[in-house]
Design a protein around this motif. Structure first.
Motif, PDB file in Angstrom:
ATOM      1  N   GLY A 128       0.891  11.517   8.842  1.00  0.00           N
ATOM      2  CA  GLY A 128       0.950  12.169   7.178  1.00  0.00           C
ATOM      3  C   GLY A 128       2.196  10.925   7.113  1.00  0.00           C
ATOM      4  O   GLY A 128       2.324   9.961   6.035  1.00  0.00           O
ATOM      5  N   ARG A 129       2.597  10.289   7.490  1.00  0.00           N
ATOM      6  CA  ARG A 129       4.163   9.065   7.781  1.00  0.00           C
ATOM      7  C   ARG A 129       2.794   8.098   7.695  1.00  0.00           C
ATOM      8  O   ARG A 129       3.231   6.735   6.946  1.00  0.00           O
ATOM      9  CB  ARG A 129       4.543   9.152   9.371  1.00  0.00           C
ATOM     10  N   ALA A 130       1.512   7.905   8.388  1.00  0.00           N
ATOM     11  CA  ALA A 130       0.869   6.116   8.681  1.00  0.00           C
ATOM     12  C   ALA A 130       0.171   6.206   7.407  1.00  0.00           C
ATOM     13  O   ALA A 130       0.655   5.390   6.405  1.00  0.00           O
ATOM     14  CB  ALA A 130      -0.392   7.018   9.818  1.00  0.00           C
ATOM     15  N   THR A 131      -0.379   7.692   6.920  1.00  0.00           N
ATOM     16  CA  THR A 131      -1.010   7.630   5.889  1.00  0.00           C
ATOM     17  C   THR A 131       0.478   7.156   4.242  1.00  0.00           C
ATOM     18  O   THR A 131       0.323   6.483   3.658  1.00  0.00           O
ATOM     19  CB  THR A 131      -1.265   8.575   4.754  1.00  0.00           C
ATOM     20  N   GLN A 132       1.183   7.388   4.531  1.00  0.00           N
ATOM     21  CA  GLN A 132       2.420   7.156   3.553  1.00  0.00           C
ATOM     22  C   GLN A 132       3.150   5.427   3.299  1.00  0.00           C
ATOM     23  O   GLN A 132       3.109   5.084   2.774  1.00  0.00           O
ATOM     24  CB  GLN A 132       3.774   8.399   3.425  1.00  0.00           C
ATOM     25  N   ALA A 133       3.436   5.299   4.227  1.00  0.00           N
ATOM     26  CA  ALA A 133       3.286   3.600   4.780  1.00  0.00           C
ATOM     27  C   ALA A 133       2.133   2.584   4.026  1.00  0.00           C
ATOM     28  O   ALA A 133       2.088   1.877   3.627  1.00  0.00           O
ATOM     29  CB  ALA A 133       3.527   3.665   6.319  1.00  0.00           C
ATOM     30  N   LEU A 134       0.483   2.946   4.599  1.00  0.00           N
ATOM     31  CA  LEU A 134      -0.225   2.995   3.955  1.00  0.00           C
ATOM     32  C   LEU A 134      -0.509   2.587   1.852  1.00  0.00           C
ATOM     33  O   LEU A 134      -0.451   1.605   1.777  1.00  0.00           O
ATOM     34  CB  LEU A 134      -1.328   3.420   4.959  1.00  0.00           C
ATOM     35  N   ALA A 135      -0.246   3.863   1.736  1.00  0.00           N
ATOM     36  CA  ALA A 135      -0.002   3.630   0.556  1.00  0.00           C
ATOM     37  C   ALA A 135       0.874   3.040  -0.322  1.00  0.00           C
ATOM     38  O   ALA A 135       1.342   2.175  -1.031  1.00  0.00           O
ATOM     39  CB  ALA A 135       0.506   5.138  -0.080  1.00  0.00           C
ATOM     40  N   GLY A 136       2.580   1.775   0.748  1.00  0.00           N
ATOM     41  CA  GLY A 136       3.295   1.004   0.092  1.00  0.00           C
ATOM     42  C   GLY A 136       2.366  -0.310   1.019  1.00  0.00           C
ATOM     43  O   GLY A 136       3.586  -1.410   0.515  1.00  0.00           O
ATOM     44  N   ALA A 137       1.634  -0.316   1.517  1.00  0.00           N
ATOM     45  CA  ALA A 137       1.381  -1.333   1.957  1.00  0.00           C
ATOM     46  C   ALA A 137      -0.201  -2.125   0.964  1.00  0.00           C
ATOM     47  O   ALA A 137      -0.560  -1.695   0.237  1.00  0.00           O
ATOM     48  CB  ALA A 137       0.411  -1.757   2.987  1.00  0.00           C
ATOM     49  N   GLY A 138       0.146  -3.708   0.899  1.00  0.00           N
ATOM     50  CA  GLY A 138      -1.203  -4.482  -0.330  1.00  0.00           C
ATOM     51  C   GLY A 138      -2.352  -4.523   0.400  1.00  0.00           C
ATOM     52  O   GLY A 138      -1.873  -4.838   1.857  1.00  0.00           O
ATOM     53  N   ASP A 139      -3.425  -4.950   0.467  1.00  0.00           N
ATOM     54  CA  ASP A 139      -4.511  -5.000   0.605  1.00  0.00           C
ATOM     55  C   ASP A 139      -4.479  -6.249   1.883  1.00  0.00           C
ATOM     56  O   ASP A 139      -4.631  -6.885   2.439  1.00  0.00           O
ATOM     57  CB  ASP A 139      -6.098  -5.541  -0.224  1.00  0.00           C
ATOM     58  N   ASP A 140      -3.542  -7.122   0.869  1.00  0.00           N
ATOM     59  CA  ASP A 140      -3.446  -9.034   1.320  1.00  0.00           C
ATOM     60  C   ASP A 140      -2.494  -8.986   2.009  1.00  0.00           C
ATOM     61  O   ASP A 140      -1.609 -10.304   2.946  1.00  0.00           O
ATOM     62  CB  ASP A 140      -4.403  -9.933   0.081  1.00  0.00           C
ATOM     63  N   ASP A 141      -1.462  -8.116   2.153  1.00  0.00           N
ATOM     64  CA  ASP A 141      -0.179  -8.316   3.006  1.00  0.00           C
ATOM     65  C   ASP A 141       0.013  -8.444   4.621  1.00  0.00           C
ATOM     66  O   ASP A 141      -1.897  -8.490   5.006  1.00  0.00           O
ATOM     67  CB  ASP A 141       0.938  -7.079   2.556  1.00  0.00           C
ATOM     68  N   VAL A 142       0.659  -9.638   5.431  1.00  0.00           N
ATOM     69  CA  VAL A 142       0.453  -9.342   6.109  1.00  0.00           C
ATOM     70  C   VAL A 142       0.787  -9.027   6.892  1.00  0.00           C
ATOM     71  O   VAL A 142       2.614  -8.994   7.400  1.00  0.00           O
ATOM     72  CB  VAL A 142       0.208 -11.677   6.372  1.00  0.00           C
ATOM     73  N   VAL A 143       0.383  -8.828   8.764  1.00  0.00           N
ATOM     74  CA  VAL A 143       1.379  -7.829   9.532  1.00  0.00           C
ATOM     75  C   VAL A 143       1.333  -8.580  10.632  1.00  0.00           C
ATOM     76  O   VAL A 143       0.696  -9.208  10.924  1.00  0.00           O
ATOM     77  CB  VAL A 143       0.976  -6.230   9.209  1.00  0.00           C
ATOM     78  N   THR A 144       2.266  -8.315  11.552  1.00  0.00           N
ATOM     79  CA  THR A 144       1.937  -8.397  12.789  1.00  0.00           C
ATOM     80  C   THR A 144       1.907  -7.768  13.868  1.00  0.00           C
ATOM     81  O   THR A 144       2.010  -6.323  13.965  1.00  0.00           O
ATOM     82  CB  THR A 144       3.867  -8.874  13.072  1.00  0.00           C
ATOM     83  N   THR A 145       0.109  -8.474  14.536  1.00  0.00           N
ATOM     84  CA  THR A 145      -0.179  -6.923  15.187  1.00  0.00           C
ATOM     85  C   THR A 145       0.014  -8.359  16.514  1.00  0.00           C
ATOM     86  O   THR A 145       0.101  -8.615  16.749  1.00  0.00           O
ATOM     87  CB  THR A 145      -1.716  -7.278  14.673  1.00  0.00           C
ATOM     88  N   PRO A 146      -0.601  -7.332  17.711  1.00  0.00           N
ATOM     89  CA  PRO A 146      -0.761  -8.061  18.967  1.00  0.00           C
ATOM     90  C   PRO A 146      -1.345  -9.283  19.427  1.00  0.00           C
ATOM     91  O   PRO A 146      -0.875 -10.214  19.858  1.00  0.00           O
ATOM     92  CB  PRO A 146      -0.880  -6.371  19.828  1.00  0.00           C
ATOM     93  N   VAL A 147      -2.534  -9.057  18.830  1.00  0.00           N
ATOM     94  CA  VAL A 147      -2.936 -10.872  18.622  1.00  0.00           C
ATOM     95  C   VAL A 147      -2.714 -11.855  17.176  1.00  0.00           C
ATOM     96  O   VAL A 147      -3.201 -12.449  17.391  1.00  0.00           O
ATOM     97  CB  VAL A 147      -4.613 -10.181  18.096  1.00  0.00           C
ATOM     98  N   GLY A 148      -1.395 -10.788  16.516  1.00  0.00           N
ATOM     99  CA  GLY A 148      -0.982 -11.940  15.865  1.00  0.00           C
ATOM    100  C   GLY A 148      -1.293 -11.468  14.327  1.00  0.00           C
ATOM    101  O   GLY A 148      -1.232 -10.309  13.936  1.00  0.00           O
ATOM    102  N   GLY A 149      -1.201 -12.449  13.509  1.00  0.00           N
ATOM    103  CA  GLY A 149      -0.893 -12.258  12.300  1.00  0.00           C
ATOM    104  C   GLY A 149      -2.102 -11.927  11.777  1.00  0.00           C
ATOM    105  O   GLY A 149      -3.402 -12.803  12.103  1.00  0.00           O
ATOM    106  N   MET A 150      -2.885 -10.441  10.841  1.00  0.00           N
ATOM    107  CA  MET A 150      -3.892  -9.955  10.029  1.00  0.00           C
ATOM    108  C   MET A 150      -3.739  -9.421   8.452  1.00  0.00           C
ATOM    109  O   MET A 150      -2.374  -8.492   8.788  1.00  0.00           O
ATOM    110  CB  MET A 150      -4.082  -8.833  11.031  1.00  0.00           C
ATOM    111  N   ARG A 151      -4.113  -9.086   7.209  1.00  0.00           N
ATOM    112  CA  ARG A 151      -4.344  -8.864   7.042  1.00  0.00           C
ATOM    113  C   ARG A 151      -4.564  -7.548   6.820  1.00  0.00           C
ATOM    114  O   ARG A 151      -4.831  -7.334   7.633  1.00  0.00           O
ATOM    115  CB  ARG A 151      -5.297  -9.311   5.851  1.00  0.00           C
ATOM    116  N   VAL A 152      -3.528  -6.610   6.457  1.00  0.00           N
ATOM    117  CA  VAL A 152      -4.113  -5.060   6.072  1.00  0.00           C
ATOM    118  C   VAL A 152      -5.099  -4.088   6.082  1.00  0.00           C
ATOM    119  O   VAL A 152      -5.503  -3.743   6.892  1.00  0.00           O
ATOM    120  CB  VAL A 152      -3.234  -4.842   4.793  1.00  0.00           C
ATOM    121  N   ARG A 153      -6.190  -5.141   5.060  1.00  0.00           N
ATOM    122  CA  ARG A 153      -7.224  -4.695   5.187  1.00  0.00           C
ATOM    123  C   ARG A 153      -8.772  -5.401   6.021  1.00  0.00           C
ATOM    124  O   ARG A 153      -9.410  -4.458   6.374  1.00  0.00           O
ATOM    125  CB  ARG A 153      -8.119  -5.406   3.719  1.00  0.00           C
ATOM    126  N   ASP A 154      -7.589  -6.041   6.689  1.00  0.00           N
ATOM    127  CA  ASP A 154      -8.115  -6.281   8.294  1.00  0.00           C
ATOM    128  C   ASP A 154      -8.069  -5.378   9.567  1.00  0.00           C
ATOM    129  O   ASP A 154      -8.389  -5.149  10.813  1.00  0.00           O
ATOM    130  CB  ASP A 154      -8.532  -7.826   8.149  1.00  0.00           C
TER     131      ASP A 154
END
Length: 222
Positions: A128-154
């Motif tokens: 539930g927390r994960a899907t709620q967080a997803l609802a507030g994220a934009g497709d092209d927002d960039v997030v920090t992952t273990p391999v570097g910056g990625m768009r949410v949609r990727d």
């Protein structure tokens, strides 16, 4: 395919699956050296628990615009650049790191699986927390992952992949049907093929899928 819908669908199915795993199977074989309990723990951690934290690093394209030349990285709210352009690049990057780094990552994953067994009773809440967080994220927002910056949609399809692949592992180990939505299974399957292409192994997979030759023993794209 709608990556948001497939993620939500896979999360709901995984929660239902975990709820139907017989308690007496949890300490039995799961995947490789993992017990079934640890396999579930790993999946909960990698595909549910971490999602709000990663999405919390998001910066929007507007905040990364050149129109804000004086903004600091902290003011932008996240990474300034996209390092990985597609979901398959996430897994291809991991495969391409030095052997000692890869071995350390595998060991850390095992440690995390054992830590996350304490989260099994909260799997529904974490989904539930994960899907709620997803609802507030934009497709092209960039997030920090273990391999570097990625768009949410990727990035998010890599988490759907974890849910579907490990969900089927859980299903097989527990002797309980999974029932993932065909769209989620299709997304995960297509991603697996795209990983093979990114790794330069497309001819091997194409030959196997068209019945020309079997896959090498223990072949895997991850």
């Amino acid at each position: 395919m709608d990556y948001r819908r497939t993620y939500r669908s896979a999360a709901v199915t995984f929660v239902d699956l975990v709820g139907r795993v017989p308690a007496d199977r949890l300490d039995g074989p799961g995947l490789g050296e993992w017990t079934l309990r640890e396999l579930i723990g790993h999946t909960v951690s990698s595909a549910l628990e971490q999602v709000p934290a990663v999405l919390g690093t998001a910066s929007s394209p507007a905040l990364r615009s050149p129109s804000l030349p004086g903004a600091t990285a902290a003011q932008r709210g996240g990474p300034q650049a996209v390092n990985i352009e597609a979901p398959e690049g996430y897994f291809a990057f991991i495969r391409d790191v030095p052997a000692d780094v890869y071995a350390a990552a595998v060991a850390a994953s095992g440690d995390d699986a054992r830590r996350a067994v304490d989260l099994l009773d909260a799997v529904g809440e974490l989904a539930g927390r994960a899907t709620q967080a997803l609802a507030g994220a934009g497709d092209d927002d960039v997030v920090t992952t273990p391999v570097g910056g990625m768009r949410v949609r990727d990035w998010l399809p890599t988490r759907t992949f974890e849910l579907v692949v490990h969900g089927n592992d859980v299903s097989a180990a527990a002797g309980v049907p999974a029932g993932f939505d065909p769209a989620a299974v299709s997304e995960a399957t297509l991603l697996a093929v795209r990983i093979a292409v990114a790794l330069g192994e497309a001819p091997t997979v194409l030959s196997a899928l068209t019945g020309r030759s079997p896959l090498p023993e223990k072949y895997s794209v991850v």
